[in-house]
Write a protein that holds these residues in place. Structure first.
Motif, PDB file in Angstrom:
ATOM      1  N   TYR A  20       8.221   5.806   2.758  1.00  0.00           N
ATOM      2  CA  TYR A  20       6.761   6.352   3.890  1.00  0.00           C
ATOM      3  C   TYR A  20       7.051   8.073   4.670  1.00  0.00           C
ATOM      4  CZ  TYR A  20       2.161   6.465   5.864  1.00  0.00           C
ATOM      5  OH  TYR A  20       0.523   6.570   6.310  1.00  0.00           O
ATOM      6  N   GLU A  21       8.059   7.035   5.560  1.00  0.00           N
ATOM      7  CA  GLU A  21       8.404   8.453   6.732  1.00  0.00           C
ATOM      8  C   GLU A  21       8.610   9.621   6.055  1.00  0.00           C
ATOM      9  OE1 GLU A  21       7.871   8.369   9.769  1.00  0.00           O
ATOM     10  OE2 GLU A  21       6.996   6.465  10.099  1.00  0.00           O
ATOM     11  N   ASP A  22       9.451  10.066   5.083  1.00  0.00           N
ATOM     12  CA  ASP A  22       9.757  11.035   4.206  1.00  0.00           C
ATOM     13  C   ASP A  22       8.335  11.589   3.893  1.00  0.00           C
ATOM     14  OD1 ASP A  22      12.069  10.747   3.917  1.00  0.00           O
ATOM     15  OD2 ASP A  22      12.598   9.414   2.454  1.00  0.00           O
ATOM     16  N   PHE A  23       7.308  10.855   2.924  1.00  0.00           N
ATOM     17  CA  PHE A  23       6.428  11.628   2.643  1.00  0.00           C
ATOM     18  C   PHE A  23       5.308  12.132   4.044  1.00  0.00           C
ATOM     19  CE2 PHE A  23       6.634   8.804  -1.094  1.00  0.00           C
ATOM     20  CZ  PHE A  23       6.374   9.294  -1.978  1.00  0.00           C
ATOM     21  N   LYS A  24       5.363  11.031   5.197  1.00  0.00           N
ATOM     22  CA  LYS A  24       4.708  11.683   6.575  1.00  0.00           C
ATOM     23  C   LYS A  24       5.090  12.426   6.989  1.00  0.00           C
ATOM     24  CE  LYS A  24       2.282   9.477   8.630  1.00  0.00           C
ATOM     25  NZ  LYS A  24       0.796   9.807   8.399  1.00  0.00           N
ATOM     26  N   ASP A  25       6.031  13.032   6.899  1.00  0.00           N
ATOM     27  CA  ASP A  25       7.830  13.761   7.497  1.00  0.00           C
ATOM     28  C   ASP A  25       7.583  15.243   6.799  1.00  0.00           C
ATOM     29  OD1 ASP A  25       8.397  12.350   9.289  1.00  0.00           O
ATOM     30  OD2 ASP A  25      10.558  12.435   8.427  1.00  0.00           O
ATOM     31  N   LEU A  26       6.545  15.105   4.860  1.00  0.00           N
ATOM     32  CA  LEU A  26       6.157  16.694   4.480  1.00  0.00           C
ATOM     33  C   LEU A  26       4.616  16.175   4.971  1.00  0.00           C
ATOM     34  CD1 LEU A  26       8.327  15.767   1.072  1.00  0.00           C
ATOM     35  CD2 LEU A  26       8.868  17.530   2.404  1.00  0.00           C
ATOM     36  N   GLY A  27       4.349  15.691   5.618  1.00  0.00           N
ATOM     37  CA  GLY A  27       2.874  16.072   6.240  1.00  0.00           C
ATOM     38  C   GLY A  27       2.095  15.482   4.833  1.00  0.00           C
ATOM     39  N   ALA A  28       2.299  14.102   3.753  1.00  0.00           N
ATOM     40  CA  ALA A  28       1.588  14.006   2.918  1.00  0.00           C
ATOM     41  C   ALA A  28       1.214  12.089   3.439  1.00  0.00           C
ATOM     42  CB  ALA A  28       2.075  13.991   2.177  1.00  0.00           C
ATOM     43  N   GLU A  29       0.251  12.228   3.127  1.00  0.00           N
ATOM     44  CA  GLU A  29      -0.764  10.782   3.084  1.00  0.00           C
ATOM     45  C   GLU A  29      -0.733   9.607   1.614  1.00  0.00           C
ATOM     46  OE1 GLU A  29      -0.799   7.615   4.849  1.00  0.00           O
ATOM     47  OE2 GLU A  29      -1.660   8.868   6.049  1.00  0.00           O
ATOM     48  N   VAL A  30      -0.243   8.649   1.977  1.00  0.00           N
ATOM     49  CA  VAL A  30       0.021   8.069   0.304  1.00  0.00           C
ATOM     50  C   VAL A  30      -1.283   6.592   0.645  1.00  0.00           C
ATOM     51  CG1 VAL A  30       1.049   5.821  -0.650  1.00  0.00           C
ATOM     52  CG2 VAL A  30       2.392   7.878   0.257  1.00  0.00           C
ATOM     53  N   ILE A  31      -2.059   6.740  -0.314  1.00  0.00           N
ATOM     54  CA  ILE A  31      -2.887   6.185  -0.558  1.00  0.00           C
ATOM     55  C   ILE A  31      -2.786   4.470  -2.019  1.00  0.00           C
ATOM     56  CG2 ILE A  31      -5.329   5.431  -1.193  1.00  0.00           C
ATOM     57  CD1 ILE A  31      -5.488   8.017   0.660  1.00  0.00           C
ATOM     58  N   GLY A  32      -2.800   3.717  -1.913  1.00  0.00           N
ATOM     59  CA  GLY A  32      -3.142   2.349  -3.306  1.00  0.00           C
ATOM     60  C   GLY A  32      -4.377   1.813  -2.921  1.00  0.00           C
ATOM     61  N   VAL A  33      -4.400   2.063  -4.131  1.00  0.00           N
ATOM     62  CA  VAL A  33      -5.985   1.371  -4.693  1.00  0.00           C
ATOM     63  C   VAL A  33      -6.096   0.883  -5.749  1.00  0.00           C
ATOM     64  CG1 VAL A  33      -8.161   1.984  -5.691  1.00  0.00           C
ATOM     65  CG2 VAL A  33      -6.306   3.892  -3.852  1.00  0.00           C
ATOM     66  N   SER A  34      -6.560  -0.348  -5.970  1.00  0.00           N
ATOM     67  CA  SER A  34      -6.735  -1.743  -6.993  1.00  0.00           C
ATOM     68  C   SER A  34      -8.277  -2.089  -6.984  1.00  0.00           C
ATOM     69  CB  SER A  34      -5.694  -2.333  -6.383  1.00  0.00           C
ATOM     70  OG  SER A  34      -6.196  -3.574  -5.728  1.00  0.00           O
ATOM     71  N   SER A  35      -8.358  -3.160  -7.608  1.00  0.00           N
ATOM     72  CA  SER A  35      -9.549  -4.184  -7.428  1.00  0.00           C
ATOM     73  C   SER A  35      -9.349  -5.214  -6.251  1.00  0.00           C
ATOM     74  CB  SER A  35     -10.465  -4.242  -9.245  1.00  0.00           C
ATOM     75  OG  SER A  35      -9.072  -4.942  -9.463  1.00  0.00           O
ATOM     76  N   ASP A  36      -8.523  -5.705  -5.501  1.00  0.00           N
ATOM     77  CA  ASP A  36      -8.982  -6.447  -5.338  1.00  0.00           C
ATOM     78  C   ASP A  36      -9.063  -6.562  -3.804  1.00  0.00           C
ATOM     79  OD1 ASP A  36      -6.268  -8.343  -6.364  1.00  0.00           O
ATOM     80  OD2 ASP A  36      -4.559  -6.383  -5.768  1.00  0.00           O
ATOM     81  N   SER A  37      -9.468  -7.610  -3.252  1.00  0.00           N
ATOM     82  CA  SER A  37     -10.710  -7.853  -2.307  1.00  0.00           C
ATOM     83  C   SER A  37      -9.686  -6.959  -0.521  1.00  0.00           C
ATOM     84  CB  SER A  37     -11.047  -9.230  -1.482  1.00  0.00           C
ATOM     85  OG  SER A  37      -9.863 -10.285  -1.796  1.00  0.00           O
ATOM     86  N   VAL A  38     -10.230  -7.148   0.212  1.00  0.00           N
ATOM     87  CA  VAL A  38      -9.723  -6.630   1.663  1.00  0.00           C
ATOM     88  C   VAL A  38      -8.646  -7.521   1.995  1.00  0.00           C
ATOM     89  CG1 VAL A  38     -10.339  -6.014   3.860  1.00  0.00           C
ATOM     90  CG2 VAL A  38     -12.420  -4.679   1.971  1.00  0.00           C
ATOM     91  N   ALA A  39      -9.468  -8.678   1.809  1.00  0.00           N
ATOM     92  CA  ALA A  39      -9.101  -9.877   2.705  1.00  0.00           C
ATOM     93  C   ALA A  39      -7.328  -9.886   1.315  1.00  0.00           C
ATOM     94  CB  ALA A  39      -9.703 -11.361   2.649  1.00  0.00           C
ATOM     95  N   SER A  40      -7.356  -9.714   0.667  1.00  0.00           N
ATOM     96  CA  SER A  40      -6.140  -9.814  -0.152  1.00  0.00           C
ATOM     97  C   SER A  40      -5.445  -8.699  -0.032  1.00  0.00           C
ATOM     98  CB  SER A  40      -6.398  -9.401  -1.862  1.00  0.00           C
ATOM     99  OG  SER A  40      -5.086  -9.790  -2.799  1.00  0.00           O
ATOM    100  N   HIS A  41      -5.529  -7.251  -0.333  1.00  0.00           N
ATOM    101  CA  HIS A  41      -4.927  -5.965   1.289  1.00  0.00           C
ATOM    102  C   HIS A  41      -4.391  -6.391   2.023  1.00  0.00           C
ATOM    103  CE1 HIS A  41      -5.263  -3.839  -2.353  1.00  0.00           C
ATOM    104  NE2 HIS A  41      -6.985  -3.045  -2.127  1.00  0.00           N
ATOM    105  N   GLN A  42      -4.870  -6.570   3.318  1.00  0.00           N
ATOM    106  CA  GLN A  42      -4.746  -7.393   4.527  1.00  0.00           C
ATOM    107  C   GLN A  42      -3.714  -8.698   4.344  1.00  0.00           C
ATOM    108  OE1 GLN A  42      -8.191  -9.407   6.036  1.00  0.00           O
ATOM    109  NE2 GLN A  42      -9.126  -7.492   7.100  1.00  0.00           N
ATOM    110  N   GLU A  43      -3.496  -9.183   3.678  1.00  0.00           N
ATOM    111  CA  GLU A  43      -2.116 -10.255   3.381  1.00  0.00           C
ATOM    112  C   GLU A  43      -0.800  -9.372   2.818  1.00  0.00           C
ATOM    113  OE1 GLU A  43      -1.608 -13.729   0.320  1.00  0.00           O
ATOM    114  OE2 GLU A  43      -3.261 -14.870   1.552  1.00  0.00           O
ATOM    115  N   PHE A  44      -1.720  -8.968   1.812  1.00  0.00           N
ATOM    116  CA  PHE A  44      -0.427  -7.726   0.944  1.00  0.00           C
ATOM    117  C   PHE A  44       0.759  -6.738   1.770  1.00  0.00           C
ATOM    118  CE2 PHE A  44       0.886  -4.439  -2.616  1.00  0.00           C
ATOM    119  CZ  PHE A  44       1.722  -5.697  -2.649  1.00  0.00           C
ATOM    120  N   SER A  45      -0.115  -6.114   2.712  1.00  0.00           N
ATOM    121  CA  SER A  45       0.153  -5.172   3.455  1.00  0.00           C
ATOM    122  C   SER A  45       1.164  -5.896   4.682  1.00  0.00           C
ATOM    123  CB  SER A  45      -0.806  -4.692   4.128  1.00  0.00           C
ATOM    124  OG  SER A  45      -0.620  -3.427   4.823  1.00  0.00           O
TER     125      SER A  45
END
Length: 152
Positions: free
Chosen positions: A57-82
């Motif tokens: 991730y730091e390599d992406f940030k150093d290049l000025g880019a952002e990463v976004i992951g998308v799935s159909s999981d719920s916000v609660a599931s994403h919070q736990e996973f993250s």
């Protein structure tokens, strides 16, 4: 409609990992983006994929880019996973599959398995790479390679 290389990405909105409203208009046009669609939180392939993006991730940030992951999981599931895997990037909950449809991400194996597709989008919102592969750990390197070319 399936997005192709050279297309401008459509605007999309969703709830992020923290339950906040995410609007693509607030980021498109400012920096390159990696938007990756993955089947499900806490599955072996998806965890490996998320962790590969996390580890670079730091390599992406150093290049000025952002990463976004998308799935159909719920916000609660994403919070736990993250939280469990210390993911530093945005996860979006696409529970109604609207974003997936906007991008044209198709399911695999008789429609049973959600697609795994990574899009690299330049600063102007134009798709520069579409990487469609079930090989979860290959997505990050393809995306990083493309971002490096975009900003060089």
């Amino acid at each position: 409609m399936d997005l192709k290389v050279g297309d401008k990405i459509p605007n999309f909105k969703a709830k992020d990992t923290n339950g906040n409203d995410f609007d693509s208009q607030n980021i498109v046009g400012q920096k390159p983006l990696v938007v990756y669609f993955y089947p499900k939180d806490n599955t072996p392939g998806c965890t490996a994929q998320a962790c590969s993006f996390r580890d670079q991730y730091e390599d992406f940030k150093d290049l000025g880019a952002e990463v976004i992951g998308v799935s159909s999981d719920s916000v609660a599931s994403h919070q736990e996973f993250s939280k469990q895997y210390k993911l530093p990037f945005i996860l979006l909950s696409d529970s109604d599959k609207k974003i997936k449809k906007l991008f044209g991400v198709h399911s695999r194996i008789l429609g049973l398995i959600p697609g795994r597709v990574t899009y690299v989008i330049d600063k102007n919102g134009i798709v520069q790479l579409i990487f469609d592969s079930i090989l979860a750990t290959k997505h990050m390197s393809k995306a990083l390679e493309t971002i490096k070319l975009l900003v060089s």
